[in-house]
Each structure stands twice: as C-alpha cells, then as structure tokens.
Design a protein around this motif. Structure first.
Motif, mmCIF file in Angstrom:
data_model
loop_
_atom_site.group_PDB
_atom_site.id
_atom_site.type_symbol
_atom_site.label_atom_id
_atom_site.label_comp_id
_atom_site.label_asym_id
_atom_site.label_seq_id
_atom_site.Cartn_x
_atom_site.Cartn_y
_atom_site.Cartn_z
ATOM 1 N N GLU A 62 -4.992 -15.665 6.904
ATOM 2 C CA GLU A 62 -4.047 -16.415 7.740
ATOM 3 C C GLU A 62 -2.740 -16.675 6.979
ATOM 4 O OE1 GLU A 62 -3.915 -20.811 9.789
ATOM 5 O OE2 GLU A 62 -5.863 -19.859 9.481
ATOM 6 N N ASP A 63 -2.848 -17.021 5.707
ATOM 7 C CA ASP A 63 -1.668 -17.293 4.886
ATOM 8 C C ASP A 63 -0.791 -16.048 4.744
ATOM 9 O OD1 ASP A 63 -2.719 -19.850 4.488
ATOM 10 O OD2 ASP A 63 -3.724 -19.268 2.630
ATOM 11 N N LEU A 64 -1.428 -14.893 4.590
ATOM 12 C CA LEU A 64 -0.682 -13.643 4.466
ATOM 13 C C LEU A 64 0.022 -13.291 5.778
ATOM 14 C CD1 LEU A 64 -0.007 -11.497 2.361
ATOM 15 C CD2 LEU A 64 -1.968 -10.189 3.156
ATOM 16 N N ASP A 65 -0.597 -13.607 6.896
ATOM 17 C CA ASP A 65 0.048 -13.387 8.196
ATOM 18 C C ASP A 65 1.310 -14.230 8.337
ATOM 19 O OD1 ASP A 65 -1.822 -11.513 8.980
ATOM 20 O OD2 ASP A 65 -3.039 -12.948 10.128
ATOM 21 N N VAL A 66 1.269 -15.451 7.841
ATOM 22 C CA VAL A 66 2.455 -16.315 7.868
ATOM 23 C C VAL A 66 3.559 -15.704 7.008
ATOM 24 C CG1 VAL A 66 3.362 -18.586 7.193
ATOM 25 C CG2 VAL A 66 1.153 -18.420 8.354
ATOM 26 N N CYS A 105 -0.802 -21.608 0.434
ATOM 27 C CA CYS A 105 -2.221 -21.304 0.625
ATOM 28 C C CYS A 105 -2.908 -22.566 1.119
ATOM 29 C CB CYS A 105 -2.835 -20.821 -0.679
ATOM 30 S SG CYS A 105 -4.592 -20.450 -0.546
ATOM 31 N N LYS A 106 -3.349 -22.543 2.362
ATOM 32 C CA LYS A 106 -3.984 -23.728 2.961
ATOM 33 C C LYS A 106 -5.240 -24.154 2.200
ATOM 34 C CE LYS A 106 -2.394 -22.998 7.653
ATOM 35 N NZ LYS A 106 -2.791 -22.688 9.024
ATOM 36 N N ALA A 107 -5.983 -23.196 1.698
ATOM 37 C CA ALA A 107 -7.229 -23.518 0.996
ATOM 38 C C ALA A 107 -6.987 -24.315 -0.280
ATOM 39 C CB ALA A 107 -7.995 -22.239 0.676
ATOM 40 N N LEU A 108 -5.845 -24.120 -0.912
ATOM 41 C CA LEU A 108 -5.522 -24.857 -2.131
ATOM 42 C C LEU A 108 -4.946 -26.238 -1.829
ATOM 43 C CD1 LEU A 108 -4.095 -22.011 -4.327
ATOM 44 C CD2 LEU A 108 -5.962 -23.516 -4.933
ATOM 45 N N ASN A 109 -4.416 -26.415 -0.627
ATOM 46 C CA ASN A 109 -3.861 -27.695 -0.188
ATOM 47 C C ASN A 109 -2.800 -28.236 -1.144
ATOM 48 O OD1 ASN A 109 -3.625 -29.755 1.663
ATOM 49 N ND2 ASN A 109 -5.213 -31.009 0.708
ATOM 50 N N ARG A 110 -1.931 -27.341 -1.622
ATOM 51 C CA ARG A 110 -0.844 -27.741 -2.523
ATOM 52 C C ARG A 110 0.523 -27.343 -1.971
ATOM 53 N NH1 ARG A 110 -2.778 -25.435 -8.276
ATOM 54 N NH2 ARG A 110 -4.911 -26.150 -8.166
ATOM 55 N N GLY A 111 0.576 -26.971 -0.719
ATOM 56 C CA GLY A 111 1.851 -26.533 -0.154
ATOM 57 C C GLY A 111 2.305 -25.241 -0.781
ATOM 58 N N SER A 112 3.597 -25.132 -1.032
ATOM 59 C CA SER A 112 4.145 -23.876 -1.544
ATOM 60 C C SER A 112 3.933 -23.702 -3.045
ATOM 61 C CB SER A 112 5.634 -23.797 -1.227
ATOM 62 O OG SER A 112 6.334 -24.822 -1.920
ATOM 63 N N ARG A 113 3.386 -24.681 -3.710
ATOM 64 C CA ARG A 113 3.145 -24.586 -5.153
ATOM 65 C C ARG A 113 1.683 -24.242 -5.443
ATOM 66 N NH1 ARG A 113 7.553 -26.432 -8.131
ATOM 67 N NH2 ARG A 113 9.083 -27.422 -6.796
ATOM 68 N N SER A 114 1.196 -23.235 -4.747
ATOM 69 C CA SER A 114 -0.216 -22.859 -4.863
ATOM 70 C C SER A 114 -0.533 -22.144 -6.165
ATOM 71 C CB SER A 114 -0.609 -21.954 -3.696
ATOM 72 O OG SER A 114 0.059 -20.708 -3.782
ATOM 73 N N GLY A 115 0.453 -21.503 -6.771
ATOM 74 C CA GLY A 115 0.208 -20.720 -7.977
ATOM 75 C C GLY A 115 -0.102 -19.264 -7.676
#
Length: 114
Positions: free
Chosen positions: A25-29, A65-75
């Motif tokens: 889903e994140d890659l689709d965004v 990455c929604k799974a990391l729940n850190r917004g755009s600073r997912s790493g």
C-alpha cells in the motif's frame, strides 16, 4: 507511466515486507506521487549525483511506511531510475537505513544504467 522493478529490488522488497506488511500500500502511494513528480520533489525525493551516468537516478528519502508508524521518517529508502524516453520508472533498490546504515548500491546502478 509504467512502473517496473529490478530482480534485486523484488528480493529486498520481499525481505522488508515480512516485517512491514503495509509496504504494498505504501509503495502504491509513492507511485501516485511519482506520477506527478518523476524528477523528484526536494527534500523528499532528490537526484543522486556523482554516478557518472546519463540515466536519471533518484532517491526517496522520506518514505512513509504505515507499519512503522513514524510518518515520513521511517528509515526506508528507495532508489529508482527515471527513463523519460520510455515513459518508465524502474525501482532499483530498497533498504532500511536505520538498521543497515548503508547508502545506495552505486555498483548496481552502474551495472544496469549508462
């Protein structure tokens, strides 16, 4: 615009997907964003310089990455090639910066692009 991937990207994606199940889903965004800004959108997406090749290579630094729940600073970092003449974006590499502390694989980029 067509989106394709290198075999190595698929392997890296699969490995990260085991930990972060929202990646599809994140890659689709991200793809929706790249349709509007294929040549980057600083400071989120910027061109990788110093490669000595003509192909335009970009790095997505702020990948959500929604799974990391850190917004755009997912790493999570994504490297892609913008092939304007072919109307194509090719995903080259995906890695988790915080854990591996590595930069993009410039050898892989030079192997596939001129």
């Amino acid at each position: 615009m067509e989106f394709t991937t290198l075999h190595e990207f698929d392997s890296e994606f699969s490995k990260l997907f085991k930990k972060f199940h929202s990646l599809n889903e994140d890659l689709d965004v991200l793809k929706a964003v790249l349709l509007k800004y294929p040549r980057g959108y600083a400071p989120i997406i910027f061109r990788v310089s110093g490669l000595g090749i003509e192909t335009e290579i970009y790095k997505v630094k702020n990948f959500r990455c929604k799974a990391l729940n850190r917004g755009s600073r997912s790493g999570i970092r994504i490297i892609y090639a913008y092939l304007e003449a072919k109307g194509k974006i090719e995903f080259v590499e995906m890695y988790y910066k915080e854990k591996d502390n590595v930069d993009c694989d410039k050898g892989r980029i030079r192997k596939y692009y001129k």
